[in-house]
Motif scaffolding. Structure first.
Motif, short mmCIF file in Angstrom:
data_model
loop_
_atom_site.label_atom_id
_atom_site.label_comp_id
_atom_site.label_asym_id
_atom_site.label_seq_id
_atom_site.Cartn_x
_atom_site.Cartn_y
_atom_site.Cartn_z
N GLY A 292 0.79 -1.22 0.00
CA GLY A 292 0.00 0.00 0.00
C GLY A 292 0.82 1.27 0.00
N ALA A 293 2.15 1.14 -0.01
CA ALA A 293 3.02 2.32 0.04
C ALA A 293 4.05 2.28 -1.08
CB ALA A 293 3.74 2.39 1.38
N SER A 294 4.81 3.35 -1.17
CA SER A 294 5.93 3.40 -2.11
C SER A 294 6.97 2.37 -1.71
CB SER A 294 6.54 4.80 -2.11
OG SER A 294 6.92 5.19 -0.80
N GLU A 295 7.77 1.96 -2.67
CA GLU A 295 8.77 0.93 -2.44
C GLU A 295 9.80 1.40 -1.41
OE1 GLU A 295 11.99 -1.76 -5.00
OE2 GLU A 295 10.79 -0.21 -5.98
N PRO A 296 10.20 0.53 -0.48
CA PRO A 296 11.24 0.92 0.47
C PRO A 296 12.59 1.02 -0.22
CG PRO A 296 10.62 -1.38 0.78
CD PRO A 296 9.66 -0.82 -0.22
N ILE A 297 13.23 2.18 -0.10
CA ILE A 297 14.52 2.42 -0.74
C ILE A 297 15.51 2.90 0.32
CG2 ILE A 297 15.77 3.86 -2.41
CD1 ILE A 297 13.19 3.98 -4.05
N TYR A 298 16.68 2.28 0.35
CA TYR A 298 17.73 2.67 1.27
C TYR A 298 18.87 3.33 0.49
CZ TYR A 298 15.67 0.15 5.20
OH TYR A 298 14.83 -0.25 6.20
N ILE A 299 19.35 4.44 0.99
CA ILE A 299 20.52 5.12 0.43
C ILE A 299 21.52 5.31 1.56
CG2 ILE A 299 21.40 7.22 -0.66
CD1 ILE A 299 18.71 7.58 -1.99
N ASN A 300 22.72 4.75 1.36
CA ASN A 300 23.76 4.78 2.40
C ASN A 300 23.23 4.25 3.73
OD1 ASN A 300 25.64 5.95 0.60
ND2 ASN A 300 24.83 7.99 1.04
N GLY A 301 22.44 3.18 3.63
CA GLY A 301 21.93 2.53 4.82
C GLY A 301 20.76 3.22 5.50
N LYS A 302 20.26 4.30 4.91
CA LYS A 302 19.17 5.06 5.52
C LYS A 302 17.90 4.93 4.68
CE LYS A 302 17.92 9.73 7.07
NZ LYS A 302 17.50 9.30 8.43
N LEU A 303 16.82 4.52 5.32
CA LEU A 303 15.54 4.41 4.63
C LEU A 303 15.04 5.78 4.22
CD1 LEU A 303 13.09 2.59 3.80
CD2 LEU A 303 12.14 3.04 6.07
N GLN A 304 14.64 5.90 2.97
CA GLN A 304 14.10 7.15 2.47
C GLN A 304 12.62 7.29 2.84
OE1 GLN A 304 16.54 9.32 0.86
NE2 GLN A 304 17.54 7.68 2.03
#
Length: 347
Positions: A292-304
Motif C-alpha cells: 500500500g506504500a511506495s517501495e522501500p529504498i535505502y541510500i547509504n543505509g538510511k531508509l528514504q
C-alpha cells in the motif's frame, strides 16, 4: 472501494498505470496484488464483511489469533466489543458491551490457558479477561508512579507480556507517554519514558512488544508514532536504539517468525487523509515490503521517506496487523467509515 484492472487502465492509460503502480499488480481474474520483494499479497476482497445492523463496528482497532486459529478483534462499538472470526471470514462469536474505548488487544499464554489484555482508553484501565470475556483483574491508573494525579491522565493504548516471567508492560500512548511495568498479578514494578524528544522518551508510545527473536537477549520494541519510529529498550527500561521509519506514523509492532510488522495509520503528515499502509521488516530491522506504500529504498543505509501508493484504494487508516499461521495478514482500520478488516493472502 476497489478498482479492477479494466477500470484502472481505462482511467489512467496503460503507460501511466504502470508508472503509478510500483507496488501493485494484477494476477489471474484481476486479483489485486500489493507489496514488494519477498512479501507480496493478494487482497481478499469482501473478507469478513458482516451485516452492520446486526454486528456493527466503529473503529476496528486490533486483532490477535488464538491457539485454535480463531481471529479475535476489538472495536469500540459497544454492541459487540469483541468479534471472533474464523479464517474464512465467518463470524463465530461476539461478546463485550462495556468497553467504549476498546483499543489495545494482547493475547498471551498462562499455563495451558490463554488470556487477553484489553486497553480501554475511555475507562482508563487495562482489563485482563479470559477468551469468553470474563474479567480476571483490572490495572487502574498508575498512581504509584507519582506521575499521575487522577485516572483520566492515564490513557493506555497497548500492552505486552513477557513470556518468560509474565511481567506486563503497558504504554500510555494517549496520556503521559510513560511505560509501566507490572508483575503477572498487576503489581507495579517500575516506569520510565514520558513525553519528550530525548532518546528514552516518546511522542505517542502507541504500541509495545517483547522481542524474543534472540531468546538469549530479549528486548522491548516501543512505538514513538509522532517521531515515525520504533525504539528498542532492555526489559528494565534502558534505551538501546531506534528503528527509523521516515514518513510512517507507525502503530504497534507485531512479530511473526523473524519478521517485524506494523500498521501505518497515515503517512507524511496529519493533513494527508486515508493514507495508511503496512510495513514489513526483516530480522535486521530493514524494511523489505510496504504493501500500500511506495517501495522501500535505502541510500547509504538510511531508509528514504515513504508515503501511500495505493491506486486500488485498499487501505484508509490501518491500525494493526495480525499475521496468522498461514502467513496471511488481517488489518483492522481506525476511522475508516466503519469498515471491517482487510485480509491479505501471501503469494
Amino acid at each position: 472501494m476497489y478498482l479492477d484492472r479494466r477500470n484502472f487502465l481505462k482511467i489512467a492509460g496503460v503507460s501511466s498505470a504502470l508508472q503509478m503502480m510500483p507496488g501493485l499488480s494484477f494476477g489471474q481474474k484481476d486479483e489485486i496484488i500489493i507489496g514488494h520483494n519477498t512479501h507480496k499479497y493478494k487482497v481478499m476482497v469482501g473478507w469478513g464483511v458482516l451485516d452492520a445492523q446486526k454486528t456493527p463496528v466503529n473503529d476496528c482497532h486490533e486483532m490477535v489469533e488464538d491457539a485454535k486459529g480463531r481471529l479475535i478483534m476489538c472495536t469500540n462499538e459497544t454492541k459487540n466489543n469483541i468479534l471472533i472470526y474464523d479464517k474464512s471470514g465467518k463470524l463465530l462469536e461476539t461478546w463485550g458491551n462495556s468497553y467504549p474505548g476498546a483499543h489495545g488487544l494482547t493475547i498471551f499464554n498462562e499455563g495451558e490457558k490463554q488470556y487477553l489484555l484489553l486497553c480501554d482508553n475511555s475507562r482508563n484501565q487495562v482489563i485482563k479477561t479470559d477468551l469468553k470475556g470474563n474479567e480476571i483483574f483490572k490495572i487502574e491508573y498508575p498512581k504509584e508512579t507519582g506521575e499521575y494525579q487522577y485516572p483520566s491522565q492515564f490513557v493506555p493504548t497497548e500492552s505486552a507480556v513477557n513470556p518468560l516471567n509474565g511481567d506486563i508492560y503497558v504504554v500510555d500512548g494517549y496520556g503521559k507517554n510513560f511505560v509501566m511495568q507490572y508483575d503477572a498479578k498487576g503489581k507495579y514494578i517500575r516506569h520510565w519514558g514520558g513525553n519528550g524528544t530525548e532518546s528514552g522518551q516518546f511522542k505517542c508510545n502507541h504500541g509495545v512488544i517483547v522481542d524474543m527473536r534472540k531468546p538469549e537477549n530479549p528486548t522491548l520494541i516501543i512505538t514513538s508514532r509522532q517521531q515515525n519510529c520504533w525504539k528498542r529498550f532492555t526489559l528494565d527500561g534502558k534505551y538501546l536504539s531506534t528503528i527509523e521509519l521516515p514518513g510512517s506514523f507507525i502503530c504497534r509492532p507485531v512479530i511473526k517468525n523473524q519478521n517485524l510488522f506494523g500498521a501505518v495509520f497515515r503517512s507524511t503528515s496529519e493533513d494527508y487523509p486515508n493514507s495508511g499502509y503496512i510495513q514489513i521488516l526483516d530480522a535486521n530491522d530493514k524494511v523489505v515490503s510496504s504493501p500500500g506504500a511506495s517501495e522501500p529504498i535505502y541510500i547509504n543505509g538510511k531508509l528514504q521517506e515513504q508515503r501511500k501508493s495505493d491506486p486500488a484504494k485498499v487501505f484508509m487508516h490501518p491500525h494493526d496487523v495480525c499475521i496468522d499461521s498461514d502467513d496471511s495478514i488481517y488489518i483492522p482500520q481506525w476511522a475508516s467509515k466503519k469498515t471491517y478488516p482487510v485480509k491479505l493472502e501471501r503469494v
